[in-house]
Write an enzyme that holds these catalytic residues in place. Structure first.
Site, mmCIF file in Angstrom:
data_model
loop_
_atom_site.group_PDB
_atom_site.id
_atom_site.type_symbol
_atom_site.label_atom_id
_atom_site.label_comp_id
_atom_site.label_asym_id
_atom_site.label_seq_id
_atom_site.Cartn_x
_atom_site.Cartn_y
_atom_site.Cartn_z
ATOM 1 N N ASP A 69 23.815 38.261 38.349
ATOM 2 C CA ASP A 69 25.150 38.628 37.880
ATOM 3 C C ASP A 69 25.581 37.636 36.804
ATOM 4 O O ASP A 69 25.059 36.527 36.712
ATOM 5 C CB ASP A 69 26.161 38.670 39.030
ATOM 6 C CG ASP A 69 25.920 37.599 40.086
ATOM 7 O OD1 ASP A 69 25.252 36.588 39.776
ATOM 8 O OD2 ASP A 69 26.394 37.762 41.216
ATOM 9 N N GLU A 128 32.024 40.772 40.413
ATOM 10 C CA GLU A 128 33.211 40.366 41.162
ATOM 11 C C GLU A 128 34.291 41.438 41.251
ATOM 12 O O GLU A 128 35.046 41.473 42.218
ATOM 13 C CB GLU A 128 33.827 39.100 40.533
ATOM 14 C CG GLU A 128 32.934 37.868 40.575
ATOM 15 C CD GLU A 128 32.842 37.238 41.944
ATOM 16 O OE1 GLU A 128 33.506 37.727 42.874
ATOM 17 O OE2 GLU A 128 32.093 36.246 42.085
#
Length: 376
Positions: A69, A128
């Site tokens: 990520d 997120e």
């Protein structure tokens, strides 16, 4: 050779919120293009702020994927580091700067020679906030590069440097955001019989919803229903017409998550009916499914790391935190694991600062595993 510490520090200074990782993407692309120059077996695609790097195998039987990520968090950094965030109100407080650096280091090593099997390195945005893995999958960003097996890691502050932890079942819970709004009728505090108090109804809900976990969830399985926001009213002598609740549901299986979601909605609607008022219930799980490791692949990975010098393997219990890699693992068999960073501060803490010696350890461990998988 890639300077891992400097790369991490560069990335640490430019944290960006999901789907706004423009500087991050530009930095990554610059490094990737330098690493892949002259490598005719490499192709690169972008999807919004995400990047896919595909290494065509010489005799491919499968595609092995590695995912990192790339987004930061809306947190004001308080580390005091000389390379602290240059973006006000933004911080790499979840270790994604480490994740990216390790992925780049592994890519560099994978490029030393053309692999037998295909390799895909995914630099995924919006872990997120928007479940970027789901967005990319649903948009068809992988195309014919979709891996047959997918792997990834997450740093963990309470594990020591050199420790790797995972299991052969669920590593992260599935998470579901909950928003509930009770709508009654406002009025003066002196005349409650002429109003319909949304605050009272919402209070009954908060109390009654506790029974969902205690009476509907198998205690062996476990689940969480937590409401962290309760907003109602503006002054002491006015009965409010609305009450707003904002919370989270967490469960270790998707079936349990769906059961708890259903029960929370039913309880809210029952309370609203009892108080003769309206209620709006919004349940948003999106791509935040449980991270369920494939048992056979997890055992293979655990056996591999268990035999590596300098690595202490831990068979760990699931965590009730969430990770959107669960969505991709619902589509492709794979494994996620924890990598110890030995920080006194937890993930998402404004002073979270991992030990940088982890970078070399992470690259060595992951690249050796990917080399094995690419050669099978």
């Amino acid at each position: 050779m890639l300077d891992l510490i400097q790369t991490r520090r560069d990335l640490h200074q430019i944290p960006e919120i999901g789907l706004e990782e423009f500087k991050t993407q530009a930095y990554l692309l610059d490094v990737i293009e330098k690493l892949t120059t002259g490598k005719d077996f490499v192709q690169i695609r972008t999807w919004r702020t995400g990047i896919l790097v595909y290494l065509q195998g010489s005799q491919p039987e499968r595609t092995i994927g590695w995912r990192t990520d790339i987004d930061g968090l809306p947190i004001v950094e308080q580390t005091g580091l000389p390379f602290a965030s240059q973006h006000q109100g933004r911080m790499h407080a979840c270790g994604h700067d480490f994740h990216m650096t390790i992925a780049l280091g592994c890519l560099e090593r994978a490029l030393e020679e053309q692999p037998k099997n295909n390799l895909l390195f995914l630099f995924q945005p919006a872990e997120e906030n928007e479940a970027g893995g789901m967005l990319m999958y649903e948009a068809g960003a992988f195309g014919d590069w979709l891996p047959d097996q997918f792997y990834g890691l997450h740093v963990r502050p309470d594990l020591k440097v050199g420790q790797i932890a995972t299991n052969t079942h669920t590593l992260f819970a599935g998470t579901c955001e909950v928003k509930i709004r009770f709508k009654g009728k406002g009025g003066h505090a002196a005349f409650p019989h002429e109003a319909n108090d949304a605050l009272v109804a919402a209070s009954y809900f908060v109390t009654q919803v506790q029974s969902v976990v205690s009476r509907n969830v198998n205690p062996i399985e476990g689940a969480v229903v937590t409401f962290g926001v309760f907003q109602a009213g503006t002054t002491n002598n006015v009965i409010t017409d609305t009450a707003f609740l904002h919370g989270t549901i967490r469960a270790l299986t998707q079936d349990m998550s769906l059961l708890v979601q259903k029960r929370v909605k039913t309880v809210a609607e029952g309370i609203a009916a009892a108080f003769d008022m309206e209620v709006e219930v919004e349940l948003k799980q999106g791509g935040y499914l449980p991270v369920e490791n494939n048992p056979a692949l997890a055992r293979e990975l655990m056996d591999f790391f268990d035999e590596k010098d300098g690595i202490e393997l831990i068979d760990i219990e699931p965590a009730m935190t969430g990770e959107d890699f669960g969505y991709l693992l619902s589509k492709v068999d794979g494994v996620m694991f924890w990598l110890g960073i030995d920080s006194p501060y937890a993930l998402h803490h404004p002073q979270m600062s991992p030990k940088e010696e982890v970078l070399a350890i992470g690259v060595a461990a992951v690249s050796s595993f990917l080399k094995k998988k690419a050669a099978e």
